[in-house]
Motif scaffolding. Structure first.
Motif, PDB file in Angstrom:
ATOM      1  N   PHE A   1       2.863  36.462  70.189  1.00  0.00           N
ATOM      2  CA  PHE A   1       3.759  35.564  69.460  1.00  0.00           C
ATOM      3  C   PHE A   1       3.324  34.100  69.537  1.00  0.00           C
ATOM      4  N   HIS A   2       2.662  33.714  70.610  1.00  0.00           N
ATOM      5  CA  HIS A   2       2.295  32.307  70.785  1.00  0.00           C
ATOM      6  C   HIS A   2       1.089  31.923  69.944  1.00  0.00           C
ATOM      7  N   SER A   3       1.021  30.626  69.608  1.00  0.00           N
ATOM      8  CA  SER A   3      -0.110  30.098  68.848  1.00  0.00           C
ATOM      9  C   SER A   3      -1.067  29.304  69.732  1.00  0.00           C
ATOM     10  N   ALA A   4      -0.818  29.323  71.029  1.00  0.00           N
ATOM     11  CA  ALA A   4      -1.659  28.609  71.999  1.00  0.00           C
ATOM     12  C   ALA A   4      -1.633  29.403  73.310  1.00  0.00           C
ATOM     13  N   PRO A   5      -2.450  29.022  74.300  1.00  0.00           N
ATOM     14  CA  PRO A   5      -2.511  29.779  75.554  1.00  0.00           C
ATOM     15  C   PRO A   5      -1.148  30.021  76.197  1.00  0.00           C
ATOM     16  N   THR A   6      -0.952  31.252  76.682  1.00  0.00           N
ATOM     17  CA  THR A   6       0.250  31.621  77.433  1.00  0.00           C
ATOM     18  C   THR A   6      -0.015  31.316  78.897  1.00  0.00           C
ATOM     19  N   LEU A   7       0.679  30.316  79.435  1.00  0.00           N
ATOM     20  CA  LEU A   7       0.349  29.827  80.763  1.00  0.00           C
ATOM     21  C   LEU A   7       1.320  30.256  81.855  1.00  0.00           C
ATOM     22  N   ASP A   8       2.502  30.772  81.489  1.00  0.00           N
ATOM     23  CA  ASP A   8       3.391  31.292  82.525  1.00  0.00           C
ATOM     24  C   ASP A   8       4.301  32.358  81.941  1.00  0.00           C
ATOM     25  N   VAL A   9       4.646  33.318  82.800  1.00  0.00           N
ATOM     26  CA  VAL A   9       5.533  34.414  82.426  1.00  0.00           C
ATOM     27  C   VAL A   9       6.471  34.690  83.591  1.00  0.00           C
ATOM     28  N   ASP A  10       7.658  35.256  83.296  1.00  0.00           N
ATOM     29  CA  ASP A  10       8.587  35.611  84.366  1.00  0.00           C
ATOM     30  C   ASP A  10       9.569  36.663  83.868  1.00  0.00           C
ATOM     31  N   TRP A  11       9.892  37.605  84.749  1.00  0.00           N
ATOM     32  CA  TRP A  11      10.835  38.665  84.409  1.00  0.00           C
ATOM     33  C   TRP A  11      12.267  38.168  84.491  1.00  0.00           C
ATOM     34  N   ARG A  12      13.102  38.622  83.558  1.00  0.00           N
ATOM     35  CA  ARG A  12      14.543  38.366  83.607  1.00  0.00           C
ATOM     36  C   ARG A  12      15.245  39.539  84.264  1.00  0.00           C
ATOM     37  N   ASN A  13      14.802  40.737  83.963  1.00  0.00           N
ATOM     38  CA  ASN A  13      15.225  41.950  84.641  1.00  0.00           C
ATOM     39  C   ASN A  13      14.055  42.929  84.559  1.00  0.00           C
ATOM     40  N   ASN A  14      14.286  44.201  84.740  1.00  0.00           N
ATOM     41  CA  ASN A  14      13.172  45.156  84.788  1.00  0.00           C
ATOM     42  C   ASN A  14      12.495  45.397  83.438  1.00  0.00           C
ATOM     43  N   VAL A  15      13.157  45.030  82.322  1.00  0.00           N
ATOM     44  CA  VAL A  15      12.568  45.297  81.000  1.00  0.00           C
ATOM     45  C   VAL A  15      12.532  44.069  80.102  1.00  0.00           C
ATOM     46  N   GLN A  16      13.173  42.961  80.488  1.00  0.00           N
ATOM     47  CA  GLN A  16      13.157  41.735  79.694  1.00  0.00           C
ATOM     48  C   GLN A  16      12.420  40.635  80.458  1.00  0.00           C
ATOM     49  N   PHE A  17      11.735  39.795  79.706  1.00  0.00           N
ATOM     50  CA  PHE A  17      10.957  38.728  80.334  1.00  0.00           C
ATOM     51  C   PHE A  17      10.837  37.555  79.368  1.00  0.00           C
ATOM     52  N   ALA A  18      10.351  36.433  79.884  1.00  0.00           N
ATOM     53  CA  ALA A  18      10.130  35.235  79.067  1.00  0.00           C
ATOM     54  C   ALA A  18       8.698  34.757  79.233  1.00  0.00           C
ATOM     55  N   THR A  19       8.164  34.166  78.166  1.00  0.00           N
ATOM     56  CA  THR A  19       6.821  33.584  78.190  1.00  0.00           C
ATOM     57  C   THR A  19       6.872  32.159  77.667  1.00  0.00           C
ATOM     58  N   CYS A  20       5.969  31.317  78.163  1.00  0.00           N
ATOM     59  CA  CYS A  20       5.876  29.948  77.639  1.00  0.00           C
ATOM     60  C   CYS A  20       4.426  29.578  77.431  1.00  0.00           C
ATOM     61  N   SER A  21       4.209  28.546  76.621  1.00  0.00           N
ATOM     62  CA  SER A  21       2.859  28.216  76.174  1.00  0.00           C
ATOM     63  C   SER A  21       2.738  26.735  75.912  1.00  0.00           C
ATOM     64  N   THR A  22       1.487  26.295  75.731  1.00  0.00           N
ATOM     65  CA  THR A  22       1.262  24.906  75.338  1.00  0.00           C
ATOM     66  C   THR A  22       1.710  24.624  73.906  1.00  0.00           C
ATOM     67  N   ASP A  23       2.115  25.663  73.168  1.00  0.00           N
ATOM     68  CA  ASP A  23       2.673  25.430  71.832  1.00  0.00           C
ATOM     69  C   ASP A  23       4.136  24.997  71.895  1.00  0.00           C
ATOM     70  N   THR A  24       4.663  24.817  73.119  1.00  0.00           N
ATOM     71  CA  THR A  24       6.029  24.359  73.435  1.00  0.00           C
ATOM     72  C   THR A  24       7.103  25.388  73.091  1.00  0.00           C
ATOM     73  N   MET A  25       6.711  26.623  72.775  1.00  0.00           N
ATOM     74  CA  MET A  25       7.678  27.668  72.451  1.00  0.00           C
ATOM     75  C   MET A  25       7.955  28.551  73.665  1.00  0.00           C
ATOM     76  N   ILE A  26       9.183  29.067  73.729  1.00  0.00           N
ATOM     77  CA  ILE A  26       9.583  30.035  74.748  1.00  0.00           C
ATOM     78  C   ILE A  26      10.085  31.276  74.026  1.00  0.00           C
ATOM     79  N   TYR A  27       9.520  32.428  74.380  1.00  0.00           N
ATOM     80  CA  TYR A  27       9.944  33.692  73.780  1.00  0.00           C
ATOM     81  C   TYR A  27      10.509  34.608  74.856  1.00  0.00           C
ATOM     82  N   VAL A  28      11.723  35.091  74.605  1.00  0.00           N
ATOM     83  CA  VAL A  28      12.327  36.102  75.475  1.00  0.00           C
ATOM     84  C   VAL A  28      12.097  37.451  74.808  1.00  0.00           C
ATOM     85  N   CYS A  29      11.425  38.346  75.509  1.00  0.00           N
ATOM     86  CA  CYS A  29      10.989  39.618  74.918  1.00  0.00           C
ATOM     87  C   CYS A  29      11.543  40.801  75.722  1.00  0.00           C
TER      88      CYS A  29
END
Length: 561
Positions: free
Chosen positions: A378-406
């Motif tokens: 989903f990101h348009s730039a490097p994904t530099l950090d990730v973290d789990w919200r629970n066992n099946v949901q997580f969030a990612t962030c990038s230098t594109d300044t976007m945050i995706y909860v997946c």
């Protein structure tokens, strides 16, 4: 004259990009500049070398401008200095050296002149009045310069007193072109926070010089310094140590380094008082290379233990994730990313590993089959950090300044946020930003407090560490600022709350580890090492603190109050 080659300059620029965490920029520059073929011994280059050279260049120009109003005398003035003087002394010290040597030279000149006059049958009293007038003007010029220097010293003294009294940081800052993104998901209150990338400039201090802060001045009644008898130095890595993590089981500490290895250290329960060297029986070396030991493409950039402390996952610059058991044996290699891995996390259940890469993707791995389960692009730039919200949901962030909860199994993000701030899963507007920092924020951490934690009756806090050399504490519920923790003199790379939430550890490029009282916002312990610090972490009991250093060591600090 000492000169620097283009290859040396390229290496310094590469290190300048790599050290603050601009790893994707460093990777691109290093590839084009052929850094991997460089013969420079990286371990001999101190952190911040490029900035040091630039500062010295500015100092040289300032010196050149202030030495004399007569340009003809500038080259003559510099002949009184040694090259080492320019590196180790400030402008005022250099001016003093030149002045003293010139005065000595002036005292010697009349004696030589008188000797020559006597030999030539000339009388000294018939010296032309023009020469006497020139000496008089030169003396007046030197007196005026002394007066200016004294006035400047008095102003600097007043400014230092003001800094001491107010404990505020008025340092001149130098902006950079990017930031490292770090994200932590609060699994209890469904909040997501990602560091801000909007740098701001502060007013310069006196003459643009950086004034050192009074460390521990606000808590001088406390015994701040940690003695060497309370520190175990773990030696063995051949390059900078970037990451460390305690096993949930408690006695094992993992570290990852630029020497293409991770190490698992067995730490005793007793008091620290020794140095553990390479080859000791309580050290396991996890090699990420097959041939040469200096393969920079296999730097170990991140690592994480599973919930039981039986398996260790590592991510490296070669784009591969690896799973090891606690005996140091390689269990499996996870290979699909097309770029360096900078973040890697186990879910709480331990059946999935989540990784984020410079290739702009995040991948969920099935631990049982050692295969990738789903790749998220989903990101348009490097994904530099990730973290789990629970066992099946997580969030990612990038230098594109976007945050995706997946969510595992879903092909589109379940929530999307734009901008690096504190967000709630319950609303679309951000709860708070971090514009109180003067420069980029490098890392953020939630406190282990609040409902659903082991400390349910304590306030939920958030700590943010910045390149402005400060750490700030926030009330995460309302976004209210609580404390500014002043004490470091260089960028702060890592912060970590103690398990009981009462203390916060911070590590900086100034080589210092500070342990703060969260309640009072004061330093209670301090340890000064021999290299910049990339990460700090507590063991589960909260009585030992590990710190990763740029001089290839890991230090384990015994903490007692």
């Amino acid at each position: 004259m000492i000169s620097i080659t283009s290859a040396e300059l390229n290496y310094l620029i590469f290190r300048y990009l790599h050290e603050p965490g601009f790893t994707h920029s460093a990777f691109a520059f290093g590839y084009e500049a052929g850094i991997s073929k460089s013969t420079i011994e990286g371990n001999l280059v101190p952190p911040g070398a490029l900035v040091t050279f630039v500062q010295k260049g500015i100092q040289y120009l300032e010196l050149e401008a202030n030495l004399s109003n007569d340009n003809a005398e500038v080259d003559e003035d510099f002949q009184f200095l040694q090259p080492l003087d320019l590196i180790t002394k400030d402008v005022h010290e250099l001016q003093k050296i030149i002045k003293e040597k010139k005065e000595n030279l002036q005292r010697d000149k009349p004696n030589e002149k008188e000797k020559d006059d006597l030999e030539n049958g000339q009388e000294h009293e018939h010296e032309p009045s023009k020469e006497r007038e020139k000496e008089k003007q030169q003396k007046e010029k030197e007196q005026e310069r002394e007066k200016i220097d004294k006035d400047r010293e008095r102003e600097k003294g007043k400014e230092k007193e003001k800094v001491h009294e107010d404990l505020t940081d008025t340092k001149m800052v130098v902006d950079t072109t990017g930031t490292k993104m770090e994200m932590v998901v609060d699994t209890i209150d469904t909040k997501i926070v990602v560091d801000s990338s909007g740098p701001r400039h502060e007013e310069d201090g006196i003459n643009g010089e950086q004034e050192p802060m009074e460390i521990c001045a606000s808590s001088t009644s406390l015994p701040c310094e940690i003695s060497n008898s309370d520190v175990t130095v773990l030696e063995g890595h051949a390059s900078e140590v970037f990451a460390c993590a305690w096993s949930p089981e408690g006695s094992l500490l993992a570290s990852g380094s630029g020497d293409s290895t991770a190490r698992i250290w067995s730490i005793g329960e007793g008091q620290s008082s020794c140095s553990v060297e390479n080859g000791a029986p309580n050290v396991l070396v996890l090699k990420h290379f097959k041939g040469r030991t200096n393969e920079k493409s296999k730097d170990v950039t991140t690592l994480d233990w599973n919930g039981e402390g039986m398996l260790l996952a590592t991510g490296s610059y070669d784009g591969q994730a690896r799973i090891w058991n606690r005996n140091g044996e390689l269990v499996s290699t996870l290979n699909k990313h097309k770029g360096p891995i900078f973040s890697l996390k186990w879910n709480k259940k331990g059946d999935y590993i989540l990784s984020g890469s410079v290739d702009k993707t995040a991948i969920v791995w099935d631990v049982k089959t050692s295969e990738w389960k789903q790749q998220f692009e989903f990101h348009s730039a490097p994904t530099l950090d990730v973290d789990w919200r629970n066992n099946v949901q997580f969030a990612t962030c990038s230098t594109d300044t976007m945050i995706y909860v997946c969510k595992v199994g879903e092909n589109r993000p379940i929530r999307t946020f734009s901008g690096h701030q504190i967000w709630s899963m319950k609303q679309d507007t951000c709860l708070h930003d971090f514009r109180d920092h003067a420069r980029e924020i490098y890392t953020v951490r939630w406190s282990p407090t609040g409902p659903g934690t082991n400390n349910p009756n304590k306030q939920l806090l958030l700590a943010s560490a910045s390149f402005d050399s400060t750490v700030k504490l926030w009330d995460a519920e309302v976004g209210r600022f609580l404390h500014t923790l002043n004490g470091h003199r260089d960028p702060v790379y890592s912060v970590a709350f103690s398990p009981n939430g009462e203390y916060l550890a911070s590590g900086s490029l100034d080589k210092c580890v500070h342990i703060w009282s969260v309640k009072e916002g004061k330093i209670v312990r301090r340890y000064n090492g021999n290299g910049g610090i990339f990460e700090v972490c507590w063991n589960k009991e909260g009585n030992k603190l590990a710190a990763c250093f740029a001089n290839n060591v890991v230090c384990v600090i015994d903490f007692r109050m």
